[in-house]
Design an enzyme around this catalytic site. Structure first.
Site, PDB file in Angstrom:
ATOM      1  N   CYS A   1      -4.197  -1.366  -2.040  1.00 51.22           N
ATOM      2  CA  CYS A   1      -4.355   0.077  -2.233  1.00 51.22           C
ATOM      3  C   CYS A   1      -5.298   0.254  -3.417  1.00 51.22           C
ATOM      4  O   CYS A   1      -5.003  -0.217  -4.526  1.00 51.22           O
ATOM      5  CB  CYS A   1      -2.991   0.701  -2.542  1.00 51.22           C
ATOM      6  SG  CYS A   1      -3.070   2.452  -2.955  1.00 51.22           S
TER       7      CYS A   1
ATOM      8  N   GLU B   1      -4.122   8.588   8.614  1.00 46.68           N
ATOM      9  CA  GLU B   1      -2.668   8.494   8.826  1.00 46.68           C
ATOM     10  C   GLU B   1      -2.255   9.192  10.124  1.00 46.68           C
ATOM     11  O   GLU B   1      -1.248   8.865  10.726  1.00 46.68           O
ATOM     12  CB  GLU B   1      -1.915   9.118   7.641  1.00 46.68           C
ATOM     13  CG  GLU B   1      -1.858   8.249   6.393  1.00 46.68           C
ATOM     14  CD  GLU B   1      -0.782   7.147   6.462  1.00 46.68           C
ATOM     15  OE1 GLU B   1       0.242   7.336   7.122  1.00 46.68           O
ATOM     16  OE2 GLU B   1      -1.016   6.092   5.840  1.00 46.68           O
TER      17      GLU B   1
ATOM     18  N   CYS C   1     -11.098   2.998  -0.242  1.00 45.21           N
ATOM     19  CA  CYS C   1      -9.703   3.331   0.059  1.00 45.21           C
ATOM     20  C   CYS C   1      -9.360   2.534   1.311  1.00 45.21           C
ATOM     21  O   CYS C   1     -10.144   2.526   2.274  1.00 45.21           O
ATOM     22  CB  CYS C   1      -9.563   4.831   0.313  1.00 45.21           C
ATOM     23  SG  CYS C   1      -7.937   5.295   0.956  1.00 45.21           S
TER      24      CYS C   1
ATOM     25  N   ASP D   1       0.863  -1.192   0.000  1.00 46.87           N
ATOM     26  CA  ASP D   1       0.000   0.000   0.000  1.00 46.87           C
ATOM     27  C   ASP D   1       0.895   1.237   0.000  1.00 46.87           C
ATOM     28  O   ASP D   1       2.101   1.149   0.268  1.00 46.87           O
ATOM     29  CB  ASP D   1      -0.906   0.010   1.241  1.00 46.87           C
ATOM     30  CG  ASP D   1      -1.808   1.253   1.295  1.00 46.87           C
ATOM     31  OD1 ASP D   1      -2.391   1.612   0.257  1.00 46.87           O
ATOM     32  OD2 ASP D   1      -1.931   1.870   2.375  1.00 46.87           O
ATOM     33  N   SER D   2       0.280   2.387  -0.217  1.00 45.63           N
ATOM     34  CA  SER D   2       1.039   3.639  -0.159  1.00 45.63           C
ATOM     35  C   SER D   2       1.462   3.964   1.277  1.00 45.63           C
ATOM     36  O   SER D   2       2.396   4.735   1.478  1.00 45.63           O
ATOM     37  CB  SER D   2       0.180   4.785  -0.704  1.00 45.63           C
ATOM     38  OG  SER D   2      -1.020   4.870   0.036  1.00 45.63           O
TER      39      SER D   2
ATOM     40  N   HIS E   1      -7.486   3.080   3.589  1.00 41.33           N
ATOM     41  CA  HIS E   1      -7.323   3.875   4.815  1.00 41.33           C
ATOM     42  C   HIS E   1      -8.645   4.100   5.546  1.00 41.33           C
ATOM     43  O   HIS E   1      -8.641   4.472   6.716  1.00 41.33           O
ATOM     44  CB  HIS E   1      -6.733   5.253   4.482  1.00 41.33           C
ATOM     45  CG  HIS E   1      -5.248   5.254   4.292  1.00 41.33           C
ATOM     46  ND1 HIS E   1      -4.635   4.685   3.209  1.00 41.33           N
ATOM     47  CD2 HIS E   1      -4.256   5.735   5.074  1.00 41.33           C
ATOM     48  CE1 HIS E   1      -3.327   4.843   3.317  1.00 41.33           C
ATOM     49  NE2 HIS E   1      -3.073   5.471   4.446  1.00 41.33           N
TER      50      HIS E   1
END
Ligand code: DGL
Length: 277
Positions: free
Chosen positions: A77, A157, A193, A14-15, A195
């Site tokens: 991702c 994040e 997403c 993932d990023s 996240h």
């Protein structure tokens, strides 16, 4: 696949730390497997970048994992899956590679009764229209509306996942979806997403109980299990619990601190290897 062996790990990319929501589902479903997880934290976010940059980053990240080597690669991702999957398949053929868009689309088609589905994702995933395409392939009668929510990545994040401030930001993005009158009102919201699942409680507080929230983590884990089984690469018995090794491109401390929220178990900074792609 040529040379792939059952004892090799599964690579997950993932990023940043978002893909750890997918790793959590993978570990739950496939407890005997070893995993290598790479978060490209130095270059996050991907979701605001051009398709060319995202593809370049994804190819570099995948190369590090493929060289370990791995027996299967999970692109955990949505942004990289929606842009770079064809290039990844081409470069690493015949390695099995599984993205998260197809499994997420499948989950939403099962969860929606009316077929009015909304997808929240990064700008790039929305621009790419990958969910719209994947959902209408499975369910041509569905109506899909996509909304980019870039700030959600920053909130996640940062580990800001609840409270009035967070719900206020969520409401600001999602209000337009919620005022649509029946019968066009959505009954399913895809967290497009990786996240976003850590924000799901706050999102549920904003959208209420009549809208089902779905993410691709569980369906991706099922897809990975099916693929490994069909390739004869699945660990299914005679082995102790598998391991996980973390790579990040920047910030071991931060990766460990915030990543623990996503994985739902503590990560020690000493277990995070910093790599240059
Ligand atoms: N986790 C990534 C996704 O699923 C997005 C985060 C980013 O913008 O890098 O799309």
């Amino acid at each position: 696949m040529v040379g792939a062996r059952i004892e090799q790990p599964i690579g997950v990319f993932d990023s940043g730390v978002g893909g750890l929501t997918v790793l959590k589902a993978l570990q739950r479903r496939l407890p005997l497997e070893d995993f290598l997880y790479l978060g490209d934290t130095a270059r996050l976010p991907y979701g605001t970048k051009s398709a060319q940059s995202i593809t370049r980053y994804a190819l570099q990240a995948a190369t590090l994992l493929v060289r370990q080597p791995v027996k299967l690669l999970v692109i955990a991702c949505n942004t990289a899956s929606s842009v770079a999957l064809p290039a990844l398949h081409e470069l690493f053929h015949p390695l099995p590679i599984i993205g998260v868009i197809g499994p997420g689309a499948e989950a939403s088609c099962k969860a929606s009764v009316s077929g009015a589905i909304a997808v929240i994702a990064t700008e790039s995933t929305v621009r790419q229209g990958a969910y719209n395409d994947a959902i209408s392939r499975i369910r041509p009668d569905a109506s899909v509306i996509s909304v980019a929510c870039p700030l959600f990545v920053a909130l996640a994040e940062e580990g800001w996942v609840d409270g009035p401030l967070v719900e206020g930001i969520i409401a600001r993005y999602l209000q337009p979806l919620l005022i649509v009158p029946k019968p066009h009102r959505i009954d399913c919201l895809v967290l497009g997403c990786t996240h976003f699942p850590v924000l799901s409680e706050a999102i549920a507080n904003v959208v209420g109980t009549e809208i089902a929230l779905v993410d691709s983590a569980e369906t991706t884990a099922v897809a990975v299990e099916d693929k490994l089984r069909s390739e004869g690469l699945l660990h299914d018995s005679g082995r102790k619990a598998g391991s996980v090794h973390f790579f990040a491109t920047d910030g071991a401390d931060r990766f460990a601190r915030v990543g623990g929220i996503f994985l739902d178990k503590p990560i020690s900074p000493a277990d995070v290897e910093i790599v240059d792609l």
